[in-house]
Design a protein around this motif. Structure first.
Motif, PDB file in Angstrom:
ATOM      1  N   TRP A 261       0.820  -1.206   0.000  1.00  0.00           N
ATOM      2  CA  TRP A 261       0.000   0.000   0.000  1.00  0.00           C
ATOM      3  C   TRP A 261       0.856   1.260   0.000  1.00  0.00           C
ATOM      4  O   TRP A 261       0.457   2.280  -0.562  1.00  0.00           O
ATOM      5  CB  TRP A 261      -0.983   0.002   1.166  1.00  0.00           C
ATOM      6  CG  TRP A 261      -0.343   0.025   2.515  1.00  0.00           C
ATOM      7  CD1 TRP A 261       0.040  -1.040   3.257  1.00  0.00           C
ATOM      8  CD2 TRP A 261       0.008   1.183   3.264  1.00  0.00           C
ATOM      9  NE1 TRP A 261       0.615  -0.624   4.424  1.00  0.00           N
ATOM     10  CE2 TRP A 261       0.608   0.749   4.463  1.00  0.00           C
ATOM     11  CE3 TRP A 261      -0.117   2.544   3.052  1.00  0.00           C
ATOM     12  CZ2 TRP A 261       1.067   1.615   5.435  1.00  0.00           C
ATOM     13  CZ3 TRP A 261       0.346   3.409   4.022  1.00  0.00           C
ATOM     14  CH2 TRP A 261       0.927   2.940   5.200  1.00  0.00           C
ATOM     15  N   GLU A 262       2.043   1.216   0.615  1.00  0.00           N
ATOM     16  CA  GLU A 262       2.929   2.389   0.605  1.00  0.00           C
ATOM     17  C   GLU A 262       3.390   2.692  -0.816  1.00  0.00           C
ATOM     18  O   GLU A 262       3.477   3.851  -1.220  1.00  0.00           O
ATOM     19  CB  GLU A 262       4.145   2.144   1.495  1.00  0.00           C
ATOM     20  CG  GLU A 262       3.818   1.982   2.963  1.00  0.00           C
ATOM     21  CD  GLU A 262       5.029   1.544   3.764  1.00  0.00           C
ATOM     22  OE1 GLU A 262       6.073   1.226   3.165  1.00  0.00           O
ATOM     23  OE2 GLU A 262       4.928   1.513   4.993  1.00  0.00           O
ATOM     24  N   LEU A 263       3.675   1.649  -1.562  1.00  0.00           N
ATOM     25  CA  LEU A 263       4.125   1.788  -2.947  1.00  0.00           C
ATOM     26  C   LEU A 263       3.017   2.373  -3.812  1.00  0.00           C
ATOM     27  O   LEU A 263       3.234   3.299  -4.592  1.00  0.00           O
ATOM     28  CB  LEU A 263       4.553   0.418  -3.477  1.00  0.00           C
ATOM     29  CG  LEU A 263       5.237   0.348  -4.826  1.00  0.00           C
ATOM     30  CD1 LEU A 263       6.575   1.054  -4.763  1.00  0.00           C
ATOM     31  CD2 LEU A 263       5.437  -1.092  -5.226  1.00  0.00           C
ATOM     32  N   LYS A 264       1.795   1.864  -3.634  1.00  0.00           N
ATOM     33  CA  LYS A 264       0.663   2.355  -4.415  1.00  0.00           C
ATOM     34  C   LYS A 264       0.308   3.788  -4.034  1.00  0.00           C
ATOM     35  O   LYS A 264      -0.074   4.590  -4.882  1.00  0.00           O
ATOM     36  CB  LYS A 264      -0.535   1.430  -4.231  1.00  0.00           C
ATOM     37  CG  LYS A 264      -0.311   0.092  -4.883  1.00  0.00           C
ATOM     38  CD  LYS A 264      -1.482  -0.828  -4.723  1.00  0.00           C
ATOM     39  CE  LYS A 264      -1.147  -2.158  -5.394  1.00  0.00           C
ATOM     40  NZ  LYS A 264      -2.219  -3.113  -5.295  1.00  0.00           N
TER      41      LYS A 264
ATOM     42  N   ALA B  24       0.374   9.574  -5.425  1.00  0.00           N
ATOM     43  CA  ALA B  24       0.841  10.927  -5.116  1.00  0.00           C
ATOM     44  C   ALA B  24       1.604  11.523  -6.296  1.00  0.00           C
ATOM     45  O   ALA B  24       1.483  12.724  -6.585  1.00  0.00           O
ATOM     46  CB  ALA B  24       1.719  10.903  -3.871  1.00  0.00           C
ATOM     47  N   ASP B  25       2.384  10.699  -6.988  1.00  0.00           N
ATOM     48  CA  ASP B  25       3.114  11.169  -8.171  1.00  0.00           C
ATOM     49  C   ASP B  25       2.156  11.605  -9.274  1.00  0.00           C
ATOM     50  O   ASP B  25       2.348  12.630  -9.922  1.00  0.00           O
ATOM     51  CB  ASP B  25       4.045  10.078  -8.700  1.00  0.00           C
ATOM     52  CG  ASP B  25       5.212   9.806  -7.770  1.00  0.00           C
ATOM     53  OD1 ASP B  25       5.501  10.667  -6.912  1.00  0.00           O
ATOM     54  OD2 ASP B  25       5.829   8.731  -7.901  1.00  0.00           O
TER      55      ASP B  25
ATOM     56  N   CYS C 133       1.339  19.439 -16.318  1.00  0.00           N
ATOM     57  CA  CYS C 133       2.286  19.067 -17.363  1.00  0.00           C
ATOM     58  C   CYS C 133       1.586  18.140 -18.358  1.00  0.00           C
ATOM     59  O   CYS C 133       0.443  17.728 -18.154  1.00  0.00           O
ATOM     60  CB  CYS C 133       3.527  18.411 -16.773  1.00  0.00           C
ATOM     61  SG  CYS C 133       3.234  16.800 -16.067  1.00  0.00           S
ATOM     62  N   TYR C 134       2.250  17.814 -19.433  1.00  0.00           N
ATOM     63  CA  TYR C 134       1.651  17.000 -20.490  1.00  0.00           C
ATOM     64  C   TYR C 134       1.155  15.669 -19.948  1.00  0.00           C
ATOM     65  O   TYR C 134       0.021  15.254 -20.211  1.00  0.00           O
ATOM     66  CB  TYR C 134       2.671  16.778 -21.617  1.00  0.00           C
ATOM     67  CG  TYR C 134       2.146  15.916 -22.738  1.00  0.00           C
ATOM     68  CD1 TYR C 134       1.291  16.449 -23.690  1.00  0.00           C
ATOM     69  CD2 TYR C 134       2.494  14.576 -22.834  1.00  0.00           C
ATOM     70  CE1 TYR C 134       0.802  15.671 -24.720  1.00  0.00           C
ATOM     71  CE2 TYR C 134       2.016  13.784 -23.860  1.00  0.00           C
ATOM     72  CZ  TYR C 134       1.166  14.344 -24.798  1.00  0.00           C
ATOM     73  OH  TYR C 134       0.686  13.556 -25.803  1.00  0.00           O
ATOM     74  N   ARG C 135       2.002  14.981 -19.176  1.00  0.00           N
ATOM     75  CA  ARG C 135       1.610  13.684 -18.638  1.00  0.00           C
ATOM     76  C   ARG C 135       0.446  13.813 -17.666  1.00  0.00           C
ATOM     77  O   ARG C 135      -0.423  12.943 -17.600  1.00  0.00           O
ATOM     78  CB  ARG C 135       2.794  13.010 -17.945  1.00  0.00           C
ATOM     79  CG  ARG C 135       3.778  12.424 -18.916  1.00  0.00           C
ATOM     80  CD  ARG C 135       4.964  11.790 -18.231  1.00  0.00           C
ATOM     81  NE  ARG C 135       4.565  10.810 -17.248  1.00  0.00           N
ATOM     82  CZ  ARG C 135       5.307  10.497 -16.183  1.00  0.00           C
ATOM     83  NH1 ARG C 135       6.465  11.095 -15.977  1.00  0.00           N
ATOM     84  NH2 ARG C 135       4.903   9.585 -15.327  1.00  0.00           N
ATOM     85  N   GLY C 136       0.407  14.902 -16.901  1.00  0.00           N
ATOM     86  CA  GLY C 136      -0.696  15.127 -15.979  1.00  0.00           C
ATOM     87  C   GLY C 136      -2.009  15.322 -16.700  1.00  0.00           C
ATOM     88  O   GLY C 136      -3.050  14.800 -16.289  1.00  0.00           O
TER      89      GLY C 136
END
Length: 128
Positions: free
Chosen positions: A68-71, A76-77, A86-89
């Motif tokens: 769950w920390e990884l997810k 968050a990223d 940004c474009y990816r966002g």
């Protein structure tokens, strides 16, 4: 069934295979954890003692970011990318492919299957 750091482990699997099924633990990290604890990779999960299982969980919780920390970090990223526009966002926000994939034909089916658009009843079935 046995749970190690939130991942299901089958009792008949070897430790080296079962430890790689934990999110965030790959083959190299699994070898490192087993080496530090002195556990052979060929032992099956059902042959481990409760103490050894607790040691594995403690080692993974201390040194590695898993499950769950990884997810939560990934989410968050994505939120950060969306907030700075940004474009990816923007592509994340529109649920479009991010890495230059074709959108003329394939992306529409991908969005339907992944996110499930709301379906409305056909006009003949709507009761008035």
């Amino acid at each position: 069934m046995l749970y190690i750091s939130g991942a299901r482990s089958v009792a008949d699997e070897q430790v080296r295979i079962a430890s790689t099924k934990i999110d965030g633990i790959g083959p190299k990290k699994a070898i490192l954890v087993r080496y530090r604890l002195g556990i052979s990779g060929n032992i099956k999960i059902k042959e481990l003692t409760k103490y050894q299982i607790d040691q594995i969980e403690q080692m993974i919780d201390q040194d590695h970011v898993v499950h769950w920390e990884l997810k939560r970090g990934e989410q968050a990223d994505i939120e950060r990318l969306i907030s700075i526009s940004c474009y990816r966002g923007i592509r994340h926000q529109n649920r479009s492919p991010l890495r230059g994939q074709r959108t003329h034909t394939n992306a529409s089916t991908c969005r339907k299957l992944k996110f499930g658009k709301k379906r409305s009843l056909p006009k003949a079935l709507v009761l008035v």
